[in-house]
Design an enzyme around this catalytic site. Structure first.
Site, short mmCIF file in Angstrom:
data_model
loop_
_atom_site.label_atom_id
_atom_site.label_comp_id
_atom_site.label_asym_id
_atom_site.label_seq_id
_atom_site.Cartn_x
_atom_site.Cartn_y
_atom_site.Cartn_z
N LYS A 199 -13.43 7.45 22.29
CA LYS A 199 -14.83 7.83 22.75
C LYS A 199 -15.37 7.09 23.78
O LYS A 199 -16.32 7.51 24.90
CB LYS A 199 -15.88 7.99 21.74
CG LYS A 199 -15.59 9.35 20.77
CD LYS A 199 -16.65 9.31 19.83
CE LYS A 199 -16.68 10.34 18.92
NZ LYS A 199 -17.78 10.58 18.05
N ASN A 259 -18.00 12.60 23.63
CA ASN A 259 -17.03 13.24 22.79
C ASN A 259 -16.50 14.69 23.12
O ASN A 259 -15.82 15.52 22.32
CB ASN A 259 -17.92 13.43 21.40
CG ASN A 259 -18.83 14.52 21.33
OD1 ASN A 259 -19.28 14.89 22.66
ND2 ASN A 259 -19.13 14.92 20.39
N ASP A 298 -23.11 14.59 19.81
CA ASP A 298 -23.19 14.15 18.69
C ASP A 298 -24.84 14.06 18.21
O ASP A 298 -25.28 14.37 17.15
CB ASP A 298 -22.73 12.62 18.46
CG ASP A 298 -21.26 12.67 18.27
OD1 ASP A 298 -20.61 13.71 17.79
OD2 ASP A 298 -20.75 11.49 18.70
N ALA A 332 -25.52 0.25 13.65
CA ALA A 332 -25.93 0.22 15.04
C ALA A 332 -24.71 0.60 15.89
O ALA A 332 -24.21 0.10 16.81
CB ALA A 332 -26.10 -0.94 15.39
P1 ATR Z 1 -19.33 4.42 14.29
O1 ATR Z 1 -19.02 4.42 15.84
O2 ATR Z 1 -18.87 5.61 13.51
O3 ATR Z 1 -21.00 4.55 14.04
P2 ATR Z 1 -18.98 1.70 13.81
O4 ATR Z 1 -19.25 1.54 15.34
O5 ATR Z 1 -17.56 1.25 13.20
O6 ATR Z 1 -18.96 3.35 13.62
O7 ATR Z 1 -20.26 1.35 13.01
C1 ATR Z 1 -20.19 0.95 11.66
C2 ATR Z 1 -21.52 0.77 11.24
O8 ATR Z 1 -21.58 0.46 9.90
C3 ATR Z 1 -21.98 -0.68 11.93
O9 ATR Z 1 -23.49 -0.70 12.06
C4 ATR Z 1 -21.67 -1.64 10.84
O10 ATR Z 1 -22.43 -2.92 10.87
P3 ATR Z 1 -22.08 -3.95 11.96
O11 ATR Z 1 -22.56 -3.78 13.15
O12 ATR Z 1 -22.84 -5.30 11.04
O13 ATR Z 1 -20.55 -4.03 11.59
C5 ATR Z 1 -22.01 -0.77 9.49
N1 ATR Z 1 -21.19 -1.42 8.62
C6 ATR Z 1 -19.84 -1.30 8.23
N2 ATR Z 1 -19.39 -2.01 7.16
C7 ATR Z 1 -20.55 -2.62 6.48
C8 ATR Z 1 -20.90 -3.52 5.27
N3 ATR Z 1 -19.94 -3.68 4.45
N4 ATR Z 1 -22.27 -3.83 5.42
C9 ATR Z 1 -23.14 -3.36 6.15
N5 ATR Z 1 -22.92 -2.71 7.20
C10 ATR Z 1 -21.62 -2.29 7.55
#
Ligand code: ATR
Length: 281
Positions: free
Chosen positions: A71, A92, A108, A135
């Protein structure tokens, strides 16, 4: 499906792509509207993305959806990028124009808002602050759409605060950044709570969030749709909050692409939801 020589072609590019629900979703609409066209899954390695997109333009495709992990990288292949996609930092949906140019957009945020609009009547973008958890790319799309729709303020909570700070920097001053552990402070004034993290998804860790400070009128939504009713939505429903599940966002985000490629604006119906949820034979 029987195609003529004039069939309109589109698809989804991902790596891997086998998990994608998009071929089933677009296939349903193509059949419903008896369109002479096809939408196919395209498993494309990151190194091949540029060549494949340009090849599809040359092969006469109308466009494609772009999914994980392409993306962000696909932006470099685009000749034009919509204002919203640029703000989100991800594309996307590609629409190929007759002159061979590639237009990138991000639907999205549109999908997120349309899904919310079809949910409880009590939610309007200007009803009050939104609390957004996460985020990543999904959070960027959700925040951009909420701000564009008129949300007065967003509290963005993330485990990694620096990542949320970058989102706020890109999207503007009405996005306030906090740690995921500070929810008790920001939930009380919220009119909307959105989970965009992967927590609560099948196979991922659970999301531990105390909903007790949240007003009962606040709308709670999760962009996770596997399971359809996440623990967050279950807990919100149990205490009387209106809830919206995440499947609708997936279905609605597909509509602008389908319209651009196949010339019909498709609808999201209960039958479509059931069809997409059912396992492919
Ligand atoms: P997408 O693009 O689908 O939003 P991503 O970029 O992988 O996916 O983002 C995943 C989100 O889930 C992030 O906000 C991530 O937090 P971090 O920025 O701190 O990595 C959050 N996330 C994933 N696993 C987590 C966990 N175990 N605890 C807290 N936040 C989590």
């Amino acid at each position: 499906m029987i195609l003529s020589g004039k069939a309109k072609l589109a698809g989804v590019i991902g790596w891997p792509v086998s998990h994608s629900k998009s071929p089933r979703l677009h296939g349903y609409w193509l059949e419903k509207h008896t369109i002479d066209g096809a939408y196919v899954p395209l498993a494309v390695k990151p190194d091949d993305l540029h060549a494949v997109v340009r090849g599809l333009v040359k092969a006469g495709f109308r466009g494609v959806n772009i999914t994980v992990p392409h993306k962000e990288n696909v932006m470099a292949v685009c000749d034009q990028i919509s204002e919203q996609a640029r703000r989100i930092g991800a594309v996307n949906t590609l629409v190929f124009h007759e002159d061979g140019s590639v237009h990138g957009m991000n639907t999205d945020g549109y999908g997120f808002l349309e899904n919310l609009k079809q949910g409880p009547k009590s939610w309007h973008a200007n009803s009050g602050p939104a609390v957004v958890l996460g985020a990543g790319g999904a959070a960027r799309a959700v925040c951009a759409a909420l701000l564009e729709a008129g949300a007065p303020e967003i509290h963005l909570l993330n485990r990694t605060v620096e990542k949320a700070e970058q989102v706020a920097k890109d999207l503007g001053s009405t996005v306030n950044v906090h740690s995921l552990t500070e929810s008790a402070k920001w939930l009380p004034g919220a009119a909307l709570l959105v989970n965009t993290t992967t927590l609560g998804m099948n196979g991922a860790e659970p999301l531990h969030l105390d909903l007790s400070p949240l007003a009962q009128t606040a709308v709670v939504t999760d962009i996770v749709y596997a399971p359809l009713e996440t623990d967050l939505l279950k807990a919100a429903k149990a205490r009387g909050n209106p809830t919206v599940d995440g499947l609708g966002m997936l279905l609605h985000q597909a509509r602008p692409g389908f319209e651009a490629w196949f010339g019909v604006k498709p609808e999201v119906t209960p039958e479509l939801r059931a069809f997409v949820l059912a396992e492919a034979p």
